[in-house]
Design a protein around this motif. Structure first.
Motif, PDB file in Angstrom:
ATOM      1  N   ARG A  74      -3.332  14.125  44.003  1.00 45.92           N
ATOM      2  CA  ARG A  74      -2.771  14.797  42.829  1.00 45.92           C
ATOM      3  C   ARG A  74      -1.514  15.578  43.178  1.00 45.92           C
ATOM      4  NH1 ARG A  74      -8.302  16.454  40.911  1.00 45.92           N
ATOM      5  NH2 ARG A  74      -8.863  14.978  39.277  1.00 45.92           N
ATOM      6  N   CYS A  75      -1.637  16.521  44.142  1.00 44.41           N
ATOM      7  CA  CYS A  75      -0.512  17.431  44.387  1.00 44.41           C
ATOM      8  C   CYS A  75       0.199  17.124  45.700  1.00 44.41           C
ATOM      9  CB  CYS A  75      -0.999  18.876  44.385  1.00 44.41           C
ATOM     10  SG  CYS A  75      -2.009  19.303  45.815  1.00 44.41           S
ATOM     11  N   ARG A 127      -8.870  14.746  47.548  1.00 48.62           N
ATOM     12  CA  ARG A 127      -8.603  15.748  46.499  1.00 48.62           C
ATOM     13  C   ARG A 127      -8.751  17.132  47.099  1.00 48.62           C
ATOM     14  NH1 ARG A 127      -6.676  12.262  44.008  1.00 48.62           N
ATOM     15  NH2 ARG A 127      -7.254  11.390  41.984  1.00 48.62           N
ATOM     16  N   CYS A 132      -7.129  20.988  42.459  1.00 47.86           N
ATOM     17  CA  CYS A 132      -5.785  21.401  42.077  1.00 47.86           C
ATOM     18  C   CYS A 132      -5.451  20.751  40.741  1.00 47.86           C
ATOM     19  CB  CYS A 132      -4.794  20.935  43.131  1.00 47.86           C
ATOM     20  SG  CYS A 132      -4.795  19.142  43.317  1.00 47.86           S
ATOM     21  N   SER A 133      -4.275  21.064  40.234  1.00 47.49           N
ATOM     22  CA  SER A 133      -3.838  20.423  39.002  1.00 47.49           C
ATOM     23  C   SER A 133      -3.141  19.119  39.344  1.00 47.49           C
ATOM     24  CB  SER A 133      -2.851  21.327  38.277  1.00 47.49           C
ATOM     25  OG  SER A 133      -1.696  21.467  39.078  1.00 47.49           O
ATOM     26  N   GLN A 134      -2.892  18.323  38.313  1.00 51.91           N
ATOM     27  CA  GLN A 134      -2.196  17.058  38.527  1.00 51.91           C
ATOM     28  C   GLN A 134      -0.691  17.311  38.431  1.00 51.91           C
ATOM     29  OE1 GLN A 134      -4.075  13.902  36.626  1.00 51.91           O
ATOM     30  NE2 GLN A 134      -2.980  12.363  37.792  1.00 51.91           N
ATOM     31  N   LEU A 135      -0.160  17.935  39.476  1.00 53.45           N
ATOM     32  CA  LEU A 135       1.249  18.328  39.438  1.00 53.45           C
ATOM     33  C   LEU A 135       2.168  17.172  39.787  1.00 53.45           C
ATOM     34  CD1 LEU A 135       0.959  21.811  41.134  1.00 53.45           C
ATOM     35  CD2 LEU A 135       1.314  21.314  38.723  1.00 53.45           C
ATOM     36  N   PHE A 156       0.511  26.763  34.543  1.00 54.02           N
ATOM     37  CA  PHE A 156       0.637  26.166  35.876  1.00 54.02           C
ATOM     38  C   PHE A 156       0.483  27.203  36.983  1.00 54.02           C
ATOM     39  CE2 PHE A 156       3.070  23.064  33.329  1.00 54.02           C
ATOM     40  CZ  PHE A 156       2.301  21.953  33.608  1.00 54.02           C
ATOM     41  N   LEU A 159      -2.971  27.402  38.285  1.00 49.25           N
ATOM     42  CA  LEU A 159      -3.298  26.166  39.000  1.00 49.25           C
ATOM     43  C   LEU A 159      -2.604  26.137  40.361  1.00 49.25           C
ATOM     44  CD1 LEU A 159      -2.991  23.790  35.951  1.00 49.25           C
ATOM     45  CD2 LEU A 159      -5.102  24.375  37.149  1.00 49.25           C
ATOM     46  N   GLN A 160      -1.361  26.589  40.379  1.00 51.93           N
ATOM     47  CA  GLN A 160      -0.614  26.639  41.620  1.00 51.93           C
ATOM     48  C   GLN A 160      -1.318  27.551  42.609  1.00 51.93           C
ATOM     49  OE1 GLN A 160       1.917  24.819  42.555  1.00 51.93           O
ATOM     50  NE2 GLN A 160       2.096  25.810  44.546  1.00 51.93           N
ATOM     51  N   CYS A 163      -4.157  25.858  44.352  1.00 51.95           N
ATOM     52  CA  CYS A 163      -3.741  24.973  45.441  1.00 51.95           C
ATOM     53  C   CYS A 163      -3.342  25.792  46.661  1.00 51.95           C
ATOM     54  CB  CYS A 163      -2.569  24.086  45.012  1.00 51.95           C
ATOM     55  SG  CYS A 163      -3.128  22.455  44.477  1.00 51.95           S
TER      56      CYS A 163
END
Ligand SMILES: [Zn+2]
Length: 167
Positions: A74-75, A127, A132-135, A156, A159-160, A163
């Motif tokens: 994802r990130c 993952r 994390c988010s799907q950045l 965000f 979410l950041q 991560c």
């Protein structure tokens, strides 16, 4: 000497004595990878393998230790994790045509066996944990470039932080 040759083990002595077990220790860098995982060359792979003669071949059994670099799908964050895989496979003296591992005469090549066991033991995808988010690629740079007060107002930001917390 090619790296792969460290995995070649003469097993004639084992083969001729049914039930006999011989221990081999292997320590060597490898360049194996699959999808989002790469086995690091350092520290080197370490394996303590017992080779036991059984009717039809040699049982290969024992722990293999590697350090794997994972890349979050994802990130794209990367992290390293130590993994121990317990190998248990049969190397056949005769090719049965069943895609099994086959001895080359008195020579056993442990590399395909250990590689398959290590790589197939990995998860299908990497993952972050916590999630994390799907950045996606480049998103982190854009977030970091934004002013802190602006960041705190966006979904965000939280979410950041998630991560970042995983580092
Ligand atoms: Zn991630």
């Amino acid at each position: 000497m090619p790296t792969g040759s460290r995995f070649l083990v003469p097993v004639g002595d084992v083969l001729r004595h049914l039930g006999r077990t011989r221990a081999v220790h292997i320590e060597t860098p490898v360049d194996w990878s699959i999808e989002q995982f790469t086995v690091l060359p350092q520290p080197p792979l370490g394996a303590d393998i017992d080779l036991t003669a059984v009717p039809g071949g040699i049982v290969v059994r024992g722990p293999v230790e590697v350090v794997v670099r994972a890349t979050c799908g994802r990130c794209l964050r990367q992290w390293d994790e130590a993994r121990v895989v317990d190998v248990s496979q049969l190397a056949e003296t005769v090719d049965e045509g069943d895609d099994g591992y086959v001895l080359d005469g008195d020579l056993l090549d442990l590399e395909p066996i250990l590689r398959d066991e290590v790589l197939l033991g990995l998860p299908l995808v990497a993952r972050c944990d916590p999630p994390c988010s799907q950045l996606g690629e480049g998103a982190e740079t854009r977030l970091n470039a934004a002013a802190p007060e602006a960041r705190s107002d966006t979904p965000f930001a939280a979410l950041q932080d998630l991560c970042d917390a995983g580092d």
